[in-house]
Write an enzyme that holds these catalytic residues in place. Structure first.
Site, short mmCIF file in Angstrom:
data_model
loop_
_atom_site.label_atom_id
_atom_site.label_comp_id
_atom_site.label_asym_id
_atom_site.label_seq_id
_atom_site.Cartn_x
_atom_site.Cartn_y
_atom_site.Cartn_z
N HIS A 1 1.09 -0.78 -0.31
CA HIS A 1 -0.06 0.05 -0.32
C HIS A 1 0.75 0.91 0.17
O HIS A 1 0.39 1.67 -1.29
CB HIS A 1 -1.26 -0.04 1.55
CG HIS A 1 -1.70 1.21 1.91
ND1 HIS A 1 -1.91 2.12 0.07
CD2 HIS A 1 -1.37 2.72 2.19
CE1 HIS A 1 -3.15 2.88 1.38
NE2 HIS A 1 -2.55 3.13 2.65
N ASP B 1 -23.16 18.44 -22.95
CA ASP B 1 -22.08 18.19 -24.33
C ASP B 1 -21.10 15.77 -22.82
O ASP B 1 -20.47 16.88 -21.95
CB ASP B 1 -21.56 19.05 -22.83
CG ASP B 1 -21.95 19.57 -21.75
OD1 ASP B 1 -22.57 18.47 -21.28
OD2 ASP B 1 -21.69 20.78 -21.10
N GLU C 1 0.79 5.48 12.82
CA GLU C 1 -0.50 4.95 12.54
C GLU C 1 -0.52 3.49 12.77
O GLU C 1 -1.24 3.30 13.99
CB GLU C 1 -1.76 5.84 12.05
CG GLU C 1 -3.13 5.37 12.08
CD GLU C 1 -3.99 6.33 12.58
OE1 GLU C 1 -3.26 7.34 13.75
OE2 GLU C 1 -4.56 6.43 13.09
N ASP C 2 0.05 3.21 12.22
CA ASP C 2 -0.49 1.20 13.00
C ASP C 2 0.54 0.66 13.23
O ASP C 2 0.49 -0.74 12.75
CB ASP C 2 -0.79 1.63 11.18
CG ASP C 2 -1.84 1.93 10.72
OD1 ASP C 2 -2.55 2.14 11.31
OD2 ASP C 2 -2.42 1.91 9.62
N ASP D 1 -3.01 8.60 -0.88
CA ASP D 1 -3.40 7.26 0.06
C ASP D 1 -4.42 6.98 0.15
O ASP D 1 -5.04 6.21 0.01
CB ASP D 1 -3.02 8.34 1.40
CG ASP D 1 -3.84 7.01 2.83
OD1 ASP D 1 -3.41 5.60 2.44
OD2 ASP D 1 -4.42 7.26 3.54
N HIS E 1 3.92 6.58 5.40
CA HIS E 1 2.54 7.38 5.93
C HIS E 1 1.58 6.61 6.89
O HIS E 1 1.32 7.14 7.58
CB HIS E 1 1.65 8.31 5.02
CG HIS E 1 0.77 7.25 4.32
ND1 HIS E 1 1.55 5.76 2.84
CD2 HIS E 1 -0.57 6.37 3.87
CE1 HIS E 1 0.53 5.40 2.85
NE2 HIS E 1 -0.85 5.75 3.59
MN MN Z 1 -2.48 4.64 4.12
#
Ligand code: MN
Length: 742
Positions: free
Chosen positions: A52, A263, A80-81, A143, A76
């Site tokens: 990811h 259109d 957090e994880d 992300d 990233h």
């Molecule tokens: Mn992520």
């Protein structure tokens, strides 16, 4: 299947391709660190989790962002994880990368809500909080893009939630940042999960007509291209079908079917310079019949997101309408990549500090421009207001707190809750202890350390606080706290007076005694009395004396009761002494009460509580059964002629004041005023300056913002009363002063 290692190498090649001078060994380190941190984690589809961040980094390189952004993209989800911390990331890969990761983490924590107003608010906050480094939002959008592209393994609920959030927040942000490509894909993928039936209906219909469309589009493309060549204009012509979500909106909102959509097709002519744009417009209008009112000049008047192009809608040879967008290459890059185009196309290979500042200035300008006039294209008007006088900070839980510019941790704490503010002993910003006068900046995480035994706010907090809310709450604390101080102070004064009178406190607060004592001192509770003593509204000495009087009185009652019980068989009239005693003054009919009762001597006199007459008042007497003569003011309702019962006619007697008397008399005043701080104190001050003995003072707030103050004083005569009433009338806010009667 392509391995993780191979995917990393492709990424590295890509970075080398557009950033040939950078040292990619740092990127390798980051990748290996991320892979290790996410080692035990799998994505929902069973692939290793690190696939990811790799994919997100790949999208970031598509935007041509700098090396730090690519590194941050790989990292990233670490804070957090995984077990990673900001400090560790900063130590290993530098503060800039750590800040970017931290920013993405904070954005991840912003709570999504389905309430529309809050969504708009969240959107605004996200933009504002991150405006200082736009790369954070770009990484976050990448992300989200990868997550929504790979959402088929998620639960249906999660799919709906994420799609809604993407449609409501991320697509509008992408639009705001001018990233049309990203926006289209985010919208189409969201629609696929939110309304799969409609999505497939449109997609299938488009596929069915694919052959037809292909023929139509290439014929138009050819005619334009040929004509440009004849006019010696260098230009490239592209044709495309509008993205599914925009067709969907037109179909469902305008209630039209696919064939009625105006259109559906869009052509783009990209040229080298602005004059060529207008030349091309002339060519197009010459070739096809333009539809009136459909021409828009976004070159002369760019959109808020800095989008520039000429738009026109014309009717083709088969009666098929289509839109043509004409722009320069520069404008094209901006339209496709928005803010990211600055990295990809404008800054070249050396993104200097100045250059990135230029980008941020670009973003700020973009955020400053509010009005999106193209209502056709955007159903919802997004108002992203830039308030220069606001900062947005985060709680450790990720909630965004909106504060005025220059706000301090004090403002933050009181915004959370007044108990948090009152209990604050320290504050942390991004994990570090700061002073209470620290000025908060957007994007910071603020944490308040509270303690149960905190001393509470100090007076200079009022000066340090920027928000009215905080200031009000601090003032409230002081007001309340001052009352407590007053009570404590008043209590000790009262207790020392009691000690002086040799009355044990325990006697006063006895269950049977206390109600009588309170009645006597005319306070609802001991605390009320203490508070009044504390702020000077009542005298400790007087209160103690009255308590003593009451105790003596109660004692006597007790004793008399006991005597009465002893002689119960033969009840004798019980003599109860009232305030004004009886005195036999012999020939001059002088009474200790100061009142002469006509035709009566040695008679007991008392003053009616209802109207508390004083010398100078016109008075009348009433002969009671067993309690002597009760003296009323003539104007007392209880003495009104109309209310006198015929059978009691003879009981009403003439009375007059004994002019020579030096007695003092009780009288009660009632004062009504606009309620305010210090009102009771002002009244007490006037009464004390009038040198009149104040027997009681009680203030009551009325529900309508007024207050009623009752005072009982000792006066010599009605002139005293008039004087003091005049003085009380001059107190600010007082609108009525009356003598109590009836
Ligand atoms: Mn992520």
């Amino acid at each position: 299947m392509i391995s993780i290692e191979e995917r990393y190498e492709k990424l590295e090649q890509k970075v080398k391709g557009y950033l040939p001078t950078v040292d990619v060994s740092r990127l390798r380190e980051v990748f290996e660190y991320a892979a290790k941190q996410h080692e035990d984690q799998l994505r929902k589809d069973g692939s290793p989790f690190v696939s990811h961040p790799l994919a997100v980094a790949d999208l970031v390189t598509d935007l041509g962002l700098d090396l730090e952004s690519v590194m941050a993209a790989l990292l990233h989800d670490c804070i957090e994880d995984t077990s990673s911390t900001y400090e560790e990331v900063a130590h290993k890969f530098g503060a800039t990368v750590a800040d970017l990761v931290d920013g993405v983490t904070k954005l991840t924590r912003v709570q999504y809500t389905s309430k529309e107003e809050e969504q708009m608010e969240n959107l605004r906050k996200m933009l504002m909080a991150m405006a200082k480094d736009i790369r954070v939002i770009l990484i976050k959008i990448c992300d989200r893009m990868h997550n929504i592209r790979t959402m088929e393994y998620q639960s249906e609920r999660k799919q709906r939630e994420k799609s809604l959030e993407t449609l409501e927040i991320y697509a509008p942000i992408a639009h705001r940042l001018g990233m049309q490509r990203m926006k289209w894909e985010l919208e189409d993928l969201s629609l696929k999960y939110l309304d799969p039936i409609a999505y497939h209906e449109i997609a299938d219909e488009l596929a069915k007509q694919a052959q037809l469309q292909e023929t139509f589009m290439s014929s138009i493309q050819r005619s334009i291209q040929t004509r440009l060549a004849e006019e010696h204009i260098r230009g490239t012509v592209y044709g495309r079908i509008k993205h599914i979500y925009s067709i969907y909106r037109k179909m469902y909102i305008q209630n039209k079917n696919l064939s009625e959509i105006f259109d559906l097709y869009a052509f783009r002519v990209i040229v080298d310079d602005i004059p060529s744009c207008y030349n091309v417009l002339g060519v197009i209008h010459d070739l096809y019949k333009p539809i009136l009112g459909r021409f828009k000049d976004y070159i002369g008047t760019p959109k808020p997101n800095l989008y520039q192009s000429l738009h026109t809608t014309v009717i083709g040879s088969e009666g098929m309408p289509f839109e043509v967008q004409i722009r320069t290459w520069d404008m094209h890059h901006t339209a496709e990549y928005g803010v990211a185009a600055h990295w990809k196309y404008k800054q070249g290979l050396n993104l200097s500090k100045n250059a990135s500042e230029e980008v941020f200035a670009w973003v700020r300008r973009l955020l400053e421009t509010q009005q999106d006039t193209d209502a056709e294209e955007y159903v919802r008007t997004l108002k992203v207001d830039l308030f220069a006088d606001e900062v947005f900070v985060f709680t450790p839980q990720g909630d965004v707190i909106n504060l005025p510019a220059g706000a301090t941790p004090i403002d933050f704490a009181y915004t959370i809750h007044s108990a948090v503010g009152n209990g604050m002993v320290a504050a942390k910003v991004n994990g570090r202890i700061v002073n209470f006068d620290y000025r908060l900046n957007s994007g910071q995480i603020v944490e308040v350390v509270t303690a149960k035994n905190a001393r509470g706010p100090s007076r200079d907090w009022i000066k340090l606080a920027k928000s009215n809310e905080a200031r009000t709450k601090i003032r409230q604390w002081f007001k309340r706290e001052k009352r407590e101080e007053n009570i404590a102070h008043g209590r000790s004064m009262f207790e020392s007076e009691l000690k002086h009178l040799a009355i044990p406190m325990a006697l006063v607060i006895g269950e049977e005694i206390l109600p009588h004592v309170l009645k006597k001192v005319r306070f609802g509770s001991l605390d009320e009395m203490y508070a009044a003593i504390g702020y000077g509204g009542a005298s400790a000495q007087k209160c103690a004396n009255r308590v003593k009087e009451e105790l003596v009185y109660l004692n006597r009652i007790q004793a008399e009761k006991a005597t009465a019980e002893k002689v119960a068989a033969e009840p004798a009239p019980v003599k109860v002494q009232v305030e004004s005693g009886v005195a036999n003054t012999g020939n001059r009919k002088r009474s200790a009460s100061g009142v002469i009762v006509e035709d009566m001597t040695d008679c007991m006199v008392k003053f009616a509580k209802c109207c508390t007459p004083v010398p100078g008042d016109e008075i009348v007497g009433f002969v009671t059964r067993g309690y002597g003569v009760s003296v009323h003011r003539s104007d007392c309702p209880n003495a009104a002629i109309s209310r006198r019962k015929p059978e009691e006619k003879d009981r009403w007697v003439f009375v007059s004041w004994d002019q020579g008397s030096q007695n003092t008399y009780k009288t009660a005043l009632e004062l009504t005023a606009k309620d305010r701080d210090g009102l009771t104190l002002d009244v007490a001050m006037i009464l004390s300056s009038a040198k009149l003995r104040l027997l009681s003072l009680a203030a009551n707030s009325l529900p309508d913002g007024y207050a009623k103050i009752s005072a009982v004083l000792e006066v010599k005569n009605s002139a005293d009363v008039r004087t003091v009433m005049n003085k009380l009338n001059q107190i600010s806010g007082v609108y009525q002063v009356t003598r109590v009667s009836g």
